[in-house]
Design a protein around this motif. Structure first.
Motif, short mmCIF file in Angstrom:
data_model
loop_
_atom_site.label_atom_id
_atom_site.label_comp_id
_atom_site.label_asym_id
_atom_site.label_seq_id
_atom_site.Cartn_x
_atom_site.Cartn_y
_atom_site.Cartn_z
N GLU A 94 -6.18 -17.08 -4.22
CA GLU A 94 -6.28 -15.58 -4.09
C GLU A 94 -6.34 -14.86 -5.39
N ILE A 95 -7.17 -14.11 -5.70
CA ILE A 95 -7.53 -13.28 -6.93
C ILE A 95 -7.61 -11.85 -6.51
N GLY A 96 -6.80 -11.09 -7.55
CA GLY A 96 -7.03 -9.57 -7.20
C GLY A 96 -6.76 -8.71 -8.14
N LYS A 97 -6.74 -7.61 -7.87
CA LYS A 97 -6.48 -6.60 -9.08
C LYS A 97 -5.66 -5.48 -8.57
N ARG A 98 -4.66 -4.82 -9.21
CA ARG A 98 -4.08 -3.43 -8.87
C ARG A 98 -4.91 -2.43 -9.60
N ILE A 99 -5.13 -1.26 -8.98
CA ILE A 99 -5.80 -0.23 -9.30
C ILE A 99 -4.87 1.20 -9.42
N TYR A 122 -15.52 -15.91 0.01
CA TYR A 122 -14.24 -15.16 -0.04
C TYR A 122 -14.19 -14.01 1.11
N ASP A 123 -13.06 -13.66 1.59
CA ASP A 123 -12.74 -12.33 2.33
C ASP A 123 -11.94 -11.48 1.20
N VAL A 124 -12.39 -10.20 1.56
CA VAL A 124 -11.76 -9.21 0.52
C VAL A 124 -10.95 -8.16 1.26
N TYR A 125 -9.55 -7.87 0.89
CA TYR A 125 -8.88 -7.10 1.40
C TYR A 125 -8.33 -6.18 0.38
N VAL A 126 -8.18 -4.98 1.03
CA VAL A 126 -7.82 -3.67 0.24
C VAL A 126 -6.70 -2.95 0.85
N VAL A 127 -5.69 -2.58 0.32
CA VAL A 127 -4.60 -1.72 0.76
C VAL A 127 -4.56 -0.64 -0.19
N GLY A 128 -3.96 0.75 0.34
CA GLY A 128 -3.40 1.71 -0.28
C GLY A 128 -1.97 1.47 -0.64
N VAL A 129 -1.38 2.21 -1.70
CA VAL A 129 -0.34 1.75 -2.41
C VAL A 129 0.55 3.21 -2.53
N SER A 130 1.84 3.13 -2.09
CA SER A 130 2.50 4.34 -2.29
C SER A 130 3.82 4.04 -2.47
N SER A 131 4.90 4.83 -2.74
CA SER A 131 6.30 4.65 -2.95
C SER A 131 7.07 4.27 -1.76
N ARG A 169 -4.67 -2.01 -4.12
CA ARG A 169 -4.42 -3.46 -4.35
C ARG A 169 -5.59 -4.02 -3.68
N ALA A 170 -6.35 -4.65 -4.36
CA ALA A 170 -7.67 -5.49 -3.85
C ALA A 170 -7.50 -6.99 -4.30
N VAL A 171 -7.75 -7.73 -3.16
CA VAL A 171 -7.78 -9.06 -3.41
C VAL A 171 -8.95 -9.86 -2.61
N ALA A 172 -9.25 -11.02 -3.31
CA ALA A 172 -10.51 -11.77 -2.81
C ALA A 172 -9.68 -13.14 -2.68
N VAL A 173 -9.67 -13.47 -1.06
CA VAL A 173 -9.12 -14.71 -0.61
C VAL A 173 -10.03 -15.88 -0.28
N GLY A 174 -10.03 -16.64 -0.78
CA GLY A 174 -10.97 -18.05 -0.80
C GLY A 174 -10.73 -18.60 0.58
N ARG A 175 -12.00 -18.86 1.28
CA ARG A 175 -11.89 -19.63 2.37
C ARG A 175 -11.31 -20.85 2.54
N THR A 176 -11.67 -21.58 1.60
CA THR A 176 -11.30 -23.08 1.61
C THR A 176 -9.64 -23.23 1.49
N VAL A 177 -9.23 -23.95 2.48
CA VAL A 177 -7.93 -24.35 2.66
C VAL A 177 -7.62 -25.84 2.11
#
Length: 762
Positions: free
Chosen positions: A332-337, A356-365, A317-325
């Motif tokens: 937050e805009i992202g995709k699941r791969i 934007y800041d980008v965050y990526v995580v691995g996904v499992s069960s 799962r990858a998301v781009a998080v806008g820095r403006t509050v």
């Protein structure tokens, strides 16, 4: 020695004389000898006494016994399943009966020093191995046996059923029930035990037991003299267990021990240890880059690998998080791969006016990576570079070529007809081929290639020439073991490689010696035909050499093998003190022979001497025949202040005005002794315990290991069906003293020590 969690005395191995040792399940306090030394096997195998690897699979806990010759060294423990490491830890060996423990209070967590942050779910068939650096130091295969249910009570009889796999030797099986309350009954100990065979009375009375194996099931039966004791055992709080071991030596030591504890939970054995595989989130991908491209951000990464034993990675799962509050919110805009092998994605729909800041995580069960991996998008104006491996050249056979770009996510294009893959202005040529993986070049070819990075930057065009003669030569041979050196010689052997192709044969080998600086030593030596050994002579004595070997066929000579480890060739004068020795202490002095018969004999004189720590070293012994090749000495039975530390001896050989020296280590292995209990009341003081050598004498002290002597007692043979030795010291009236002595220590005439143990009031 550290007992198992919530249970003083968790496991047993067996010792010289047949007595069970390790952390004994029959004692309330166990402090084994402080000086048990052994040299582990050179290759991975079941450890030999006094070393042992004891596995508690239900608690995912491992206890390492002995290895005192490695005290202070760092060991690596690994759990493997189907050849893959599913758990590991590093620990420093303690100078005590227990070298270290993993996943147990007082020990280290799984993952300590190795970074493999998961507590493995240890199962039958797993291999638990230990090493020091790259040197194997023993392994235990987890035995396929366990209790399958609670003890069943019927009147005065208890039965316990369990599973025994086909790989388990039924003669090396024992079942136990642990319940400390039994110690205060007629049973007289905190556990009851059943071994294969018919019902047999316990040595201390109170019950009879036997164990029967039928197919893949075992049944342990206990018949009690008192139904009340049967009920206590049936409701044991510490429960039922099955024990099996891989090997039992001539002294009945149980080696490669598995202790399966019914009902014990797995996972972390103490606070701060990593979760088990079913509770461990996946790792994030590595090497994440986020490049600003037209319409969004292009992300690239190296796919993550699931921690061994944990659920498979199913995607990212990858998301781009806008820095403006705005208020308390950020866009937050992202995709699941989907898929573990995915290497990136492009996030679109982003604002050109936002950072934007980008965050990526691995996904499992079992969830996602925490914390997420972070990347900061960048504008990339740097062109990538591309390399080929191998980078051209002339070869006899087809080559597998790999192209690699310097920037992750780059697209590589190539041609094999001599044309450019990229035209002027960075335009892709119509005949360019998209590179997707290693390619085979089977004929003479000019390879041209270039790459576009995620931001559209294009590399320079690279060109390499591959000349393929199609005249295959043999592969590189592999040496079998280290060279065996002699005087000016080295005996080498190797395995025959693939001759190059069907119909070809090896016509000979070429062996080259190299000095320590990598310089070839003289001309190479050859063998004719497929002869896979050579005595390499003419070498300079007392000089270190490494060796390579190459095979030839009718097309020519193949590549060199890997160089052997350096070995020092013997010169004209040789001193050989012989291999290190482990000497098991007995109740009488043991004769030890130092063997230097591999040394020079012609015109030589010899001198053996003990290497002492100081002029007052308590371990000094007297050599008999110190100027011969085979002197002897008597290893005394234990006596204070002598310790059981290794003894080192140096042989000096002199001939022709030159001298050579060599050293050998002699490791005295003492017995093991335990204190089962110590009780005092006015006019009556009793200490009892076990010893591994029947006939040894136990000395009892208070006030410290060298304190006041209370008395002595002999180790006598235990009453069947128990094995090994036992002792009892009982003092009455004035000899018992008027106050509780507090603590007690013991030492054996065969070297073992134990203590302190607190003396309890009756």
């Amino acid at each position: 020695m550290k007992p198992a969690q919530n249970e003083p005395g968790a496991h047993t191995s067996r010792l010289p004389g047949g007595r069970r040792a390790g952390v004994l399940a029959t004692v309330s306090a166990v402090i084994c000898s402080t000086s048990l030394f052994a040299i582990p096997a050179a290759s991975a195998a079941v450890p030999t006494f006094p070393d042992n690897i004891v596995v508690f699979p239900d608690r995912d806990f491992v206890s390492i016994e002995g290895y005192e010759g490695h005290a202070g060294e760092t060991a690596t423990l690994e759990v493997k399943r189907a050849g893959k490491v599913i758990g590991s830890a590093e620990a420093v060996v303690d100078a005590g009966g227990v070298a270290f423990e993993v996943n147990h209070p007082g020990g280290v967590c799984w993952g300590a020093g190795t970074g493999l942050a998961v507590t493995p779910d240890i199962r039958p068939g797993d291999i638990v191995s230990m090493k020091f650096g790259t040197t194997a130091a023993g392994e235990t295969t987890v035995q396929d046996t366990y209790v399958t249910g609670d003890a069943e009570l019927s009147g005065s009889t208890i039965t316990v059923k369990g599973h025994i796999g086909a790989s388990v030797n039924p003669a090396q099986l024992e079942q136990r029930i642990i319940e400390p309350a039994l110690k205060d009954t007629s049973i007289g100990r905190r556990d009851i035990r059943a071994i294969p065979g018919p019902l047999t009375p316990s040595d201390k009375g109170g019950y009879s037991s036997g164990l029967e194996v039928t197919g893949d099931t075992f049944t342990a039966t206990y018949v009690f003299d008192d139904a009340a004791n049967a009920e206590i055992a049936a409701n044991a709080g510490l429960g039922e267990r099955a024990m099996a071991w891989e090997f039992e030596d001539a002294d009945a030591n149980r080696q490669g021990l598995t202790i399966a504890e019914y009902g014990e939970p797995g996972g972390p054995g103490m606070g701060g240890c990593p979760n088990g595989p079913l509770q461990s989130g996946p790792p994030a991908p590595s090497g994440i880059t986020a490049a600003k491209v037209s319409g969004g951000l292009k992300l690239n990464w190296t796919p993550a690998e699931a921690i061994p034993g944990t659920p498979a990675i199913t995607g990212y799962r990858a998301v781009a998080v806008g820095r403006t509050v705005t208020g308390s919110e950020q866009v937050e805009i992202g995709k699941r791969i989907s898929g573990q092998a995915a290497t990136g994605t492009t996030i679109t729909g982003l604002s050109a006016n936002e950072d934007y800041d980008v965050y990526v995580v691995g996904v499992s069960s079992v969830g996602e990576t925490f914390p997420a991996a972070h990347a900061i998008p960048v504008t990339d104006a740097t062109a990538p570079t591309v390399s080929a491996t191998p980078n051209g050249g002339s070869t006899a056979v087809a080559q597998t070529v790999t192209l690699t770009a310097s920037e992750t996510g780059s697209d590589i294009y190539y041609t094999i007809d001599g044309s450019d893959p990229v035209l002027s202005g960075g335009v892709l040529a119509p005949d360019a081929i998209h590179y997707t993986g290693p390619m085979e070049i089977a004929s003479t070819t000019t390879l041209k290639f270039a790459a576009f990075d995620p931001s559209g930057n294009v590399s320079a065009i690279s060109e390499v020439l591959f000349t393929v003669t199609n005249d295959p030569v043999p592969a590189a041979p592999t040496f079998t073991g280290a060279p065996v050196v002699g005087q000016g010689t080295a005996n080498l052997s190797w395995t025959a490689p693939n001759p190059g192709a069907a119909g070809l044969t090896i016509t000979g080998y070429t062996v080259q010696a190299y000095t320590s600086d990598g310089t070839a030593f003289g001309p190479a030596k050859t063998t004719a035909g497929n002869v896979t050994s050579l005595v390499y002579d003419g070498l300079s004595g007392d000089t270190a050499y490494g060796f390579t070997v190459r095979a030839s066929n009718s097309n020519g000579m193949g590549p060199e093998s890997e160089k052997t480890a350096a070995v020092t060739v013997q010169g004209a004068l040789v001193a050989v003190a012989g291999p290190d020795q482990n000497v098991v202490r007995r109740t009488t002095a043991t004769t030890v022979t130092l063997d230097g018969t591999g040394s020079t004999t012609t015109g030589a004189t010899y001198q053996w001497e003990q290497v002492l720590s100081s002029a007052t070293d308590p371990n000094k012994v007297s050599l008999t025949g110190a100027t011969t090749l085979k002197p002897t000495f008597s290893l005394p039975v234990f006596r204070t202040p002598m310790t059981t530390s290794p003894l080192t001896f140096r042989l000096t050989v002199t001939a022709g005005g030159q001298t050579r020296t060599d050293e050998v280590k002699v490791v005295p292995v003492p017995d093991r002794v335990t204190i089962s209990g110590a009780q005092w009341k006015t006019g009556d003081f009793r200490v009892n315990g076990t010893g591994s050598v029947v006939g040894a004498t136990i000395t009892f002290r208070v006030g410290g290991p060298a304190g006041r002597i209370l008395g002595q007692a002999a180790v006598t043979a235990a009453v069947a069906p128990a094995t090994g030795g036992v002792y009892t010291l009982r003092l009455r009236n004035a000899a018992a003293g008027t106050t509780n002595p507090g603590t007690v220590w013991i030492e054996s005439t065969v070297g073992g020590t134990a203590g302190p143990l607190t003396v309890i009031n009756k």
